[in-house]
Scaffold this active site. Structure first.
Site, PDB file in Angstrom:
ATOM      1  N   CYS A  90       0.817  -1.407  -0.007  1.00 32.31           N
ATOM      2  CA  CYS A  90       0.147  -0.130   0.145  1.00 32.31           C
ATOM      3  C   CYS A  90       0.892   1.300  -0.021  1.00 32.31           C
ATOM      4  CB  CYS A  90      -0.703  -0.082   1.012  1.00 32.31           C
ATOM      5  SG  CYS A  90      -2.285   1.155   1.071  1.00 32.31           S
ATOM      6  N   ARG A 100     -12.441   6.331  -1.904  1.00 30.85           N
ATOM      7  CA  ARG A 100     -11.396   5.613  -1.122  1.00 30.85           C
ATOM      8  C   ARG A 100     -11.960   4.044  -1.414  1.00 30.85           C
ATOM      9  NH1 ARG A 100      -7.836   5.097   3.061  1.00 30.85           N
ATOM     10  NH2 ARG A 100      -7.261   7.288   2.664  1.00 30.85           N
ATOM     11  N   HIS A 126      -3.892  -5.615   2.577  1.00 27.49           N
ATOM     12  CA  HIS A 126      -3.070  -5.575   4.005  1.00 27.49           C
ATOM     13  C   HIS A 126      -3.813  -6.997   4.494  1.00 27.49           C
ATOM     14  CE1 HIS A 126      -2.184  -1.150   4.199  1.00 27.49           C
ATOM     15  NE2 HIS A 126      -3.177  -1.191   3.457  1.00 27.49           N
TER      16      HIS A 126
HETATM   17  N1  GLN Z   1      -2.032   7.102   2.320  1.00 30.18           N
HETATM   18  C1  GLN Z   1      -2.052   6.105   1.304  1.00 30.18           C
HETATM   19  C2  GLN Z   1      -3.562   6.141   0.626  1.00 30.18           C
HETATM   20  O1  GLN Z   1      -4.493   6.563   1.251  1.00 30.18           O
HETATM   21  C3  GLN Z   1      -1.730   4.634   1.517  1.00 30.18           C
HETATM   22  C4  GLN Z   1      -2.880   4.016   2.655  1.00 30.18           C
HETATM   23  C5  GLN Z   1      -2.239   2.734   3.035  1.00 30.18           C
HETATM   24  O2  GLN Z   1      -1.249   2.638   3.206  1.00 30.18           O
HETATM   25  N2  GLN Z   1      -3.480   2.032   3.579  1.00 30.18           N
HETATM   26  O3  GLN Z   1      -3.857   5.854  -0.538  1.00 30.18           O
END
Ligand code: GLN
Length: 252
Positions: A99, A133, A196
């Site tokens: 990520c 998101r 994740h």
């Molecule tokens: N901050 C980055 C995003 O929101 C990565 C998020 C994350 O590592 N879960 O895309």
């Protein structure tokens, strides 16, 4: 394992566990440590946070995800150790970037707010933050590792260039972005992924790719049989399968 039971060492480096380690990513380090022991090797676990001394020997590298703020905190330090990471990547060191670090292993990450974060260019990918998101349990099909199960939560949407192959094709969830059906990126011995969970406990084939590559490069050996204890009444593989089935059956 060498003669007389002396376990051969494998140096595992976890990048930025203080700031880049969300949604269970630390579990990736735990899985690598345990499976190395079950394969008869001595895992030497290193962590690196800004200001630490970079380890002299790295046979396998992993790094997790983080909020935009976490990425901001480690970004300059990451660029400073960039030459060491590029040298390791060029030499074939196996790497898993999840990520937020996956994004920074690419050419750049343009967050929704704030300046562009330039990346290391280890993966031919670019990332742009969006209002949409992408969150939820995710399942992908990989020709290399079979079905891969994980969990995604990111505002950044990532696009692959010509020198990057996708890790897999999405069958549940979104993956790299909400346009194409790719998830993650592959280049030589580097894996980038949004997944994740942690990723490796549910997907031992990826863990064994990382371990097997490190063992072959460092000790010129192929992995033998995994000497894992049989956990009554389920074997380790049955437990892993249970975890995969549970994750894959969860609502998005
Ligand atoms: N901050 C980055 C995003 O929101 C990565 C998020 C994350 O590592 N879960 O895309």
């Amino acid at each position: 394992m060498s003669a007389a039971g002396q376990q051969k060492p494998i140096h595992v480096l976890q990048l930025y566990p203080r700031d880049m380690n969300i949604y269970g990513d630390y579990g990736n380090a735990l899985v690598l440590k345990q499976r190395l022991q079950w394969y008869g090797y001595q895992p030497i676990m290193h962590t690196y946070d800004p200001g630490d001394e970079f380890p002299e020997q790295v046979d396998l590298l992993i790094g997790g995800g983080g909020q935009d703020s976490g990425q901001d905190r480690i970004h300059q330090d990451l660029l400073q150790i960039g030459p060491q990471l590029r040298a390791l990547a060029a030499g074939g060191t196996p790497m898993l970037a999840v990520c937020g670090l996956y994004q920074l292993f690419g050419h750049y990450f343009d967050p929704r707010e704030g300046p562009r974060l330039s990346g290391l260019g280890l993966l031919d990918v670019t990332t742009v933050g969006t209002e949409n998101r992408l969150i939820g349990n995710t399942v992908i099909q990989s020709s290399e590792f079979g079905e891969i199960i994980g969990y995604e939560n990111h505002s950044g949407q990532t696009y692959l260039g010509d020198d990057a192959q996708p890790l897999g094709q999405v069958t549940l969830g979104e993956g790299n972005n909400d346009h194409d059906d790719h998830e993650g990126a592959r280049h030589q011995n580097i894996i980038g992924s949004y997944l994740h969970g942690a990723l490796l406990p549910k997907n031992p084939a990826i863990a064994d790719f990382l371990i097997g590559t490190a063992v072959e490069r460092e000790h010129g050996e192929q992995l033998g049989e995994l000497q894992a204890p049989v956990t009554a009444p389920l074997t380790l593989d049955q437990l892993t399968e249970r975890a995969r089935e549970t994750a894959a059956s969860r609502p998005r």
